[in-house]
Design an enzyme around this catalytic site. Structure first.
Site, PDB file in Angstrom:
ATOM      1  N   TYR A 103       0.825  -1.213   0.000  1.00 57.70           N
ATOM      2  CA  TYR A 103       0.000   0.000   0.000  1.00 57.70           C
ATOM      3  C   TYR A 103       0.861   1.266   0.000  1.00 57.70           C
ATOM      4  O   TYR A 103       0.486   2.272  -0.578  1.00 57.70           O
ATOM      5  CB  TYR A 103      -0.878   0.039   1.255  1.00 57.70           C
ATOM      6  CG  TYR A 103      -2.244  -0.588   1.107  1.00 57.70           C
ATOM      7  CD1 TYR A 103      -2.380  -1.937   0.795  1.00 57.70           C
ATOM      8  CD2 TYR A 103      -3.396   0.162   1.299  1.00 57.70           C
ATOM      9  CE1 TYR A 103      -3.635  -2.509   0.688  1.00 57.70           C
ATOM     10  CE2 TYR A 103      -4.650  -0.407   1.192  1.00 57.70           C
ATOM     11  CZ  TYR A 103      -4.769  -1.735   0.884  1.00 57.70           C
ATOM     12  OH  TYR A 103      -6.011  -2.298   0.781  1.00 57.70           O
TER      13      TYR A 103
ATOM     14  N   ASP B  44      -3.514 -18.030   0.673  1.00 58.36           N
ATOM     15  CA  ASP B  44      -4.501 -18.728  -0.164  1.00 58.36           C
ATOM     16  C   ASP B  44      -5.231 -19.795   0.655  1.00 58.36           C
ATOM     17  O   ASP B  44      -6.456 -19.936   0.588  1.00 58.36           O
ATOM     18  CB  ASP B  44      -3.859 -19.319  -1.434  1.00 58.36           C
ATOM     19  CG  ASP B  44      -2.576 -20.094  -1.165  1.00 58.36           C
ATOM     20  OD1 ASP B  44      -2.029 -20.017  -0.047  1.00 58.36           O
ATOM     21  OD2 ASP B  44      -2.116 -20.799  -2.086  1.00 58.36           O
TER      22      ASP B  44
ATOM     23  N   ASP C  61      -6.729  -6.744   4.106  1.00 59.97           N
ATOM     24  CA  ASP C  61      -7.817  -6.060   3.402  1.00 59.97           C
ATOM     25  C   ASP C  61      -8.752  -7.098   2.788  1.00 59.97           C
ATOM     26  O   ASP C  61      -9.976  -7.041   2.950  1.00 59.97           O
ATOM     27  CB  ASP C  61      -7.218  -5.160   2.310  1.00 59.97           C
ATOM     28  CG  ASP C  61      -8.289  -4.448   1.496  1.00 59.97           C
ATOM     29  OD1 ASP C  61      -9.247  -3.943   2.112  1.00 59.97           O
ATOM     30  OD2 ASP C  61      -8.172  -4.405   0.256  1.00 59.97           O
TER      31      ASP C  61
ATOM     32  N   LYS D 270       2.595 -15.234   2.813  1.00 59.36           N
ATOM     33  CA  LYS D 270       2.811 -15.984   1.568  1.00 59.36           C
ATOM     34  C   LYS D 270       4.308 -16.272   1.486  1.00 59.36           C
ATOM     35  O   LYS D 270       4.989 -15.923   0.515  1.00 59.36           O
ATOM     36  CB  LYS D 270       2.301 -15.144   0.380  1.00 59.36           C
ATOM     37  CG  LYS D 270       2.275 -15.873  -0.956  1.00 59.36           C
ATOM     38  CD  LYS D 270       1.248 -16.991  -1.054  1.00 59.36           C
ATOM     39  CE  LYS D 270       1.398 -17.736  -2.369  1.00 59.36           C
ATOM     40  NZ  LYS D 270       0.543 -18.938  -2.448  1.00 59.36           N
TER      41      LYS D 270
ATOM     42  N   ASP E 266     -12.762  -8.571   4.301  1.00 63.67           N
ATOM     43  CA  ASP E 266     -14.028  -8.541   3.544  1.00 63.67           C
ATOM     44  C   ASP E 266     -14.616  -9.939   3.496  1.00 63.67           C
ATOM     45  O   ASP E 266     -15.820 -10.138   3.633  1.00 63.67           O
ATOM     46  CB  ASP E 266     -13.802  -8.047   2.097  1.00 63.67           C
ATOM     47  CG  ASP E 266     -14.030  -6.546   1.954  1.00 63.67           C
ATOM     48  OD1 ASP E 266     -13.783  -5.816   2.932  1.00 63.67           O
ATOM     49  OD2 ASP E 266     -14.445  -6.109   0.861  1.00 63.67           O
TER      50      ASP E 266
END
Ligand code: IPM
Ligand code: MG
Length: 350
Positions: free
Chosen positions: A136, A218, A242, A186, A246
């Protein structure tokens, strides 16, 4: 008298923030409120998404109650003029590195989720998301590659101090709960993630009582819909957090139910509190939005910035009470307006 900066923002932001403010006012705690424009709403009146006066107010206040930002009319503007720049700017300027996103399923909302009710019943997890680093805030830009093709790039990086301070919030959160911390990365592909994992592992010796696990992002995405209740606290970087937050919101019935706190310390001044949903321009101004996420964000404000646990619980119980009596906005399969949902919560405030 604690000062609350109210930044309603765009789309449904003003509607839901109004209800959250009503609830805070009803508690009669002598709070003082000051409102300022942010995002697209600020751009319209001042040509900037984050006017200096708004930032000054946010810094001066004991806490910030934030609505939502985002407006399709401004998508074509250069990046620093878009509404999102305001949110990222406040996070960075206030040093709000720790984003706490609880995903709790209130009893009665099991059938509002698209998952099997038995998979989400009693859901109670917390995502601790790093908020001022990662891809970001890395170097970003456009260039032409050797073949003359246009190329976009965003640099992902974390240093060990950044990982340590957010991991500490994760460990501390787990300590107050079921003592399970899952660090999501990851590391099988990204060097940034390998450093993240190394640092979290090094810290785990300071928290022998916490059961620490690591999961690739994942797999975490899959496990979140397979068996969300297997998690207690998840700690992860800005981008993964992020996305996963959601996703977790769908386990909790509706994205209209999830609050968040953005903090620079476990408690104390300058936290920012916002529903995790966006500005939802498609339903803005129609009185359809669910104010619960904003109201529950106000509860987090009471807890973290005003150290008023009792009032925080009063608000959370009032939301649970209203839902238990069947109060539902459209996202939850009901027909109450934003204001009527606010009324229902206020009636339960004992
Ligand atoms: C969030 C939002 C923001 C983010 C956007 C609006 C910049 O999606 O708070 O989750 O990506 O952090
Ligand atoms: Mg998001």
């Amino acid at each position: 008298m604690p000062l609350i900066a109210v930044l309603p923002g765009d789309g449904i932001g003003p509607e839901v923030t109004t209800q959250a403010r009503r609830v805070l006012e009803a508690l009669d705690l002598g709070l003082q409120f000051e409102e300022a424009p942010v995002g697209g709403a600020a751009y319209l009146v001042s040509g900037r998404p984050l006017p200096p006066e708004t930032l000054t107010l946010a810094k001066r206040a004991n806490a910030v109650l934030f609505g939502a930002i985002g407006d399709p009319r401004f998508e074509a503007l250069e990046r620093q003029l878009r509404p999102e720049a305001a949110l990222l700017g406040i996070r960075r300027e206030l040093g709000l590195f720790a984003n706490i996103r609880p995903a709790t399923l209130f009893p009665g909302l099991e059938s509002a989720t698209s998952l099997k009710p038995e998979a989400v019943a009693g859901l109670d997890i917390v995502i601790v998301r790093e908020l001022v680093g990662d891809v970001y805030f890395g170097e970003k830009g456009r260039r032409h590659n050797a073949e003359g093709l246009r190329q976009g790039y965003d640099v992902m990086s974390y240093n060990e101090a950044e990982v340590e301070r957010i991991a500490r919030v994760g460990f501390e959160m787990a300590k107050r709960r079921k003592k399970k911390l899952c660090s999501v990365d990851k590391a099988n592909v990204l060097e940034t993630s390998q450093l993240w994992r190394d640092v979290v592992n090094e810290m785990s010796t300071q928290y022998p009582e916490i059961e620490l696990t690591h999961m690739y992002v994942d797999n975490a995405a899959m496990q979140l819909v397979r068996q969300p209740n297997a998690f207690d606290v998840i700690v992860t970087g800005n981008l993964f957090g992020d996305i996963l937050s959601d996703q977790a919101s769908m386990c909790a019935g509706s994205i209209g139910m999830l609050p968040s706190a953005s903090l620079r310390a476990w408690s104390g001044d300058n936290g920012m509190y916002e529903p995790i949903h966006g500005s939802a321009p498609d339903i803005a101004g129609q009185g359809k939005a669910n104010p619960c996420a904003a109201i529950l964000s106000a509860a987090m404000l009471l807890r973290h910035s005003l150290s008023d646990e009792a009032s925080a619980q009063r608000v959370e119980k009032a939301v649970a009470g209203a839902l238990a009596k069947g109060a539902r906005t459209a996202d939850l399969g009901g027909s109450l307006s934003t204001t009527e949902m606010g009324d229902a919560v206020l009636r339960e405030l004992v």
